[in-house]
Motif scaffolding. Structure first.
Motif, PDB file in Angstrom:
ATOM      1  N   ALA A 189       0.883  -1.257  -0.006  1.00 36.30           N
ATOM      2  CA  ALA A 189       0.052  -0.191   0.039  1.00 36.30           C
ATOM      3  C   ALA A 189       1.082   1.190   0.074  1.00 36.30           C
ATOM      4  CB  ALA A 189      -0.807   0.152   1.342  1.00 36.30           C
ATOM      5  N   TRP A 227      -0.644   9.603   7.567  1.00 40.16           N
ATOM      6  CA  TRP A 227      -1.061   8.631   6.452  1.00 40.16           C
ATOM      7  C   TRP A 227      -0.942   7.066   6.868  1.00 40.16           C
ATOM      8  CZ3 TRP A 227       0.835  13.543   5.665  1.00 40.16           C
ATOM      9  CH2 TRP A 227       0.295  14.282   4.785  1.00 40.16           C
ATOM     10  N   GLY A 238      -4.199   5.004   7.584  1.00 45.83           N
ATOM     11  CA  GLY A 238      -4.822   4.501   6.610  1.00 45.83           C
ATOM     12  C   GLY A 238      -4.098   3.321   5.602  1.00 45.83           C
ATOM     13  N   LEU A 239      -2.931   3.589   5.540  1.00 47.81           N
ATOM     14  CA  LEU A 239      -1.744   2.399   4.858  1.00 47.81           C
ATOM     15  C   LEU A 239      -2.084   0.995   5.579  1.00 47.81           C
ATOM     16  CD1 LEU A 239       1.194   4.587   4.023  1.00 47.81           C
ATOM     17  CD2 LEU A 239      -0.628   3.906   2.329  1.00 47.81           C
ATOM     18  N   ASP A 251      -5.726  -0.208   4.626  1.00 52.84           N
ATOM     19  CA  ASP A 251      -5.641  -0.777   3.324  1.00 52.84           C
ATOM     20  C   ASP A 251      -4.830  -2.021   3.253  1.00 52.84           C
ATOM     21  OD1 ASP A 251      -6.120  -0.972   0.597  1.00 52.84           O
ATOM     22  OD2 ASP A 251      -4.669   0.518   0.131  1.00 52.84           O
ATOM     23  N   LEU A 252      -3.643  -2.009   3.772  1.00 53.76           N
ATOM     24  CA  LEU A 252      -3.051  -3.459   3.772  1.00 53.76           C
ATOM     25  C   LEU A 252      -3.565  -4.687   4.551  1.00 53.76           C
ATOM     26  CD1 LEU A 252      -0.094  -4.139   2.507  1.00 53.76           C
ATOM     27  CD2 LEU A 252       0.858  -4.106   4.742  1.00 53.76           C
ATOM     28  N   ALA A 263      -6.909  -4.897   4.960  1.00 49.31           N
ATOM     29  CA  ALA A 263      -7.957  -5.310   4.419  1.00 49.31           C
ATOM     30  C   ALA A 263      -7.416  -6.398   3.203  1.00 49.31           C
ATOM     31  CB  ALA A 263      -8.859  -4.196   3.726  1.00 49.31           C
ATOM     32  N   ARG A 264      -6.467  -6.109   2.335  1.00 49.66           N
ATOM     33  CA  ARG A 264      -5.980  -6.971   1.476  1.00 49.66           C
ATOM     34  C   ARG A 264      -5.563  -8.144   1.922  1.00 49.66           C
ATOM     35  NH1 ARG A 264      -2.415  -2.858  -2.451  1.00 49.66           N
ATOM     36  NH2 ARG A 264      -3.884  -1.222  -2.628  1.00 49.66           N
TER      37      ARG A 264
END
Length: 497
Positions: free
Chosen positions: A242, A256, A259-260, A263-264, A266-267
């Motif tokens: 991410a 930031w 959020g990173l 996102d990571l 979730a993947r």
């Protein structure tokens, strides 16, 4: 691997349910300046007259039954890249070499496979089991190995100076362009030995203006080891990544990072995976890069826990004039299925312990933490050794008859006991006289004759407790008239919790 493209295409065709028989001629084509040209061909097509880089229309005139299909260079390159990383079982550094080769640095690794011949045999066997034919060569230099693998015997080994092995090979083994090879043939230089025998001064005038990658003298020096040719071994791309590209440089990535991480995670959750390491990379506007890593004792993808591991670490970043790219990658990825919490919402104790270790490691550093690792020994001080807390091997369960704390070294005490082998009744430790209210034992531990020095005496361990409730672990070293020294000595070895 001269047939890599054909082998890759046949594997994809078999996966689609459309396999191609080996006895039928097949060729893969790529666009050329005057129409499609042959990029790869199977053995049947080569036997029928197909030639690499020849026009498809010319080959079809020779072999009307030839089936021609489009090559997939991108897929072949991806396969070669995966094979290059897979080949690191034989050496720490590897990289794709052209469209159909792999270069591997095996310095100091051949003895692990029974020698150089044994290592080459193992490589060829494993590649054959994976469905790939290969020509192998081992040489002191990258250029010599390239020439011997493509123009030498099937499994060539050069352990000494490269020139005797390279001399009979054609000059095409120096990795030169077709124009340079044509020029060398016109000069009568057909083999590498012919080129090496010519005085360099006369050749330098002719080839001085050529680019280094096409200069036969520079290529010859690289093959003979007179000129260094380092191996650029790339690292594999992270499976989960991410990143945030910023319009303006910033000085602090803290805003930031949540959020990173979200996102990571979730993947990874979508793929039922977890990671043991995170790498946060910030790219400064001056071209510099700074990395911060966080490690976990167990695979995890919980965003809140991973975010806490970076507490106090971002302040150590030197932003310079700022950075405009933030990248977070997951390393050491492992399968991690969904966990079912308890009916009361609690989690497993092992998971909570792993997260505690993660937080302590992130705060104090891995060097400040350790855990016991079991060893094959019944002598107490040898039965466990300190190990890093993030090691994958599980820690041993504590024994109820062993203290959690051992003294290193054991402290000698003066004991009042019934001779010859009675239990302790009273002893003096650190100028204190302690009376034994209760005891258990003895537990006899014999010396390890294969490790200890001759004359080492056995031990009789007792678990004792004084009237105040202090529980200690003491032992008697030796027995009366055992022939290994004078009177037995007593030591205090551990303290129970």
């Amino acid at each position: 691997m001269p047939h890599l493209a054909i082998e890759s295409w046949q594997r994809r065709a078999a996966a689609r349910g459309d396999p191609w028989p080996e006895e039928a001629p097949l060729a893969l084509a790529t666009p050329g300046p005057h129409g499609p040209v042959i990029h790869a061909a199977n053995r049947a097509a080569l036997a029928a007259g197909a030639r690499l880089r020849a026009r498809v229309t010319d080959i079809r005139a020779i072999c009307p039954d030839l089936r021609v299909t489009d090559a997939e260079p991108a897929g072949d390159a991806a396969l070669l890249s995966r094979l290059a990383f897979w080949a690191r079982r034989w050496g720490p550094y590897s990289a794709p070499d052209g469209d159909d080769g792999i270069v591997l640095d095996t310095t100091g690794a051949a003895h692990l496979f029974g020698g150089e011949a044994g290592m080459l045999a193992d490589i060829q066997t494993r590649l054959a089991l994976a469905g790939h034919a290969a020509r192998l060569a081992l040489a002191p230099t990258r250029g010599a190995a390239w020439a011997m693998a493509r123009l030498g015997p099937e499994r060539a080994i050069c352990s000494g100076a490269p020139l005797p092995a390279l001399a009979p090979l054609p000059v095409a083994g120096l990795r030169l362009s077709d124009e340079t090879l044509l020029l060398l043939r016109r000069l009568g230089l057909k083999t590498i030995g012919d080129l090496a025998a010519i005085p360099r001064l006369s050749l330098m005038r002719r080839f001085a203006r050529m680019i280094p990658a096409d200069n036969p003298l520079l290529r010859l020096d690289q093959a003979l080891g007179h000129l260094a040719e380092p191996l650029d071994a790339p690292e594999p791309e992270p499976e989960f990544l991410a990143e945030a590209r910023l319009a303006e440089p910033v000085m602090d990535p803290t805003d930031w990072l949540p959020g990173l991480i979200g996102d990571l995670c979730a993947r990874m959750a979508a793929a039922d995976r977890g990671c043991r390491r995170l790498c946060l990379s910030v790219f400064r506007v001056d071209g510099e890069r700074r990395d911060i890593r966080a490690a976990m004792a167990a695979p995890s993808r919980e965003a809140g826990h991973l975010l806490r591991l970076f507490d106090g670490k971002l302040e150590r970043l030197d932003p310079g004039y700022g950075f405009d790219l933030i990248r977070l990658s997951a390393e050491a990825v492992e399968p991690l299925a969904q966990a079912q919490p308890g009916l009361d919402g609690s989690r497993a104790e092992a998971l909570e312990l792993a997260r505690l270790v993660d937080r302590l490691t992130a705060r104090f550093g891995a060097h400040a933490l350790s855990r016991p690792e079991p060893q094959e020994s019944h002598v107490p001080e040898r039965a466990e050794t300190p190990a890093p807390p993030l090691a994958t091997r599980p820690a041993p369960p504590p024994r109820p008859d062993r203290p959690l704390r051992l003294l290193t070294p054991p402290e000698e005490i003066r004991v009042l006991y019934a001779i010859p082998e009675g239990p302790p009744a009273q002893f003096i430790w650190r100028r204190q006289t302690l009376r034994v209210a209760r005891h258990a034992g003895p537990e006899r531990i014999a010396p390890e004759w294969w490790r200890d020095r001759p004359g080492t005496r056995l031990r009789d361990y007792f678990r004792v407790e004084d009237p105040s409730g202090l529980r200690l672990w003491i032992y008697r070293e030796g027995l009366v008239h055992d022939g290994r020294g004078g009177a037995p000595r007593w030591f205090l070895h551990g303290i129970f919790a």
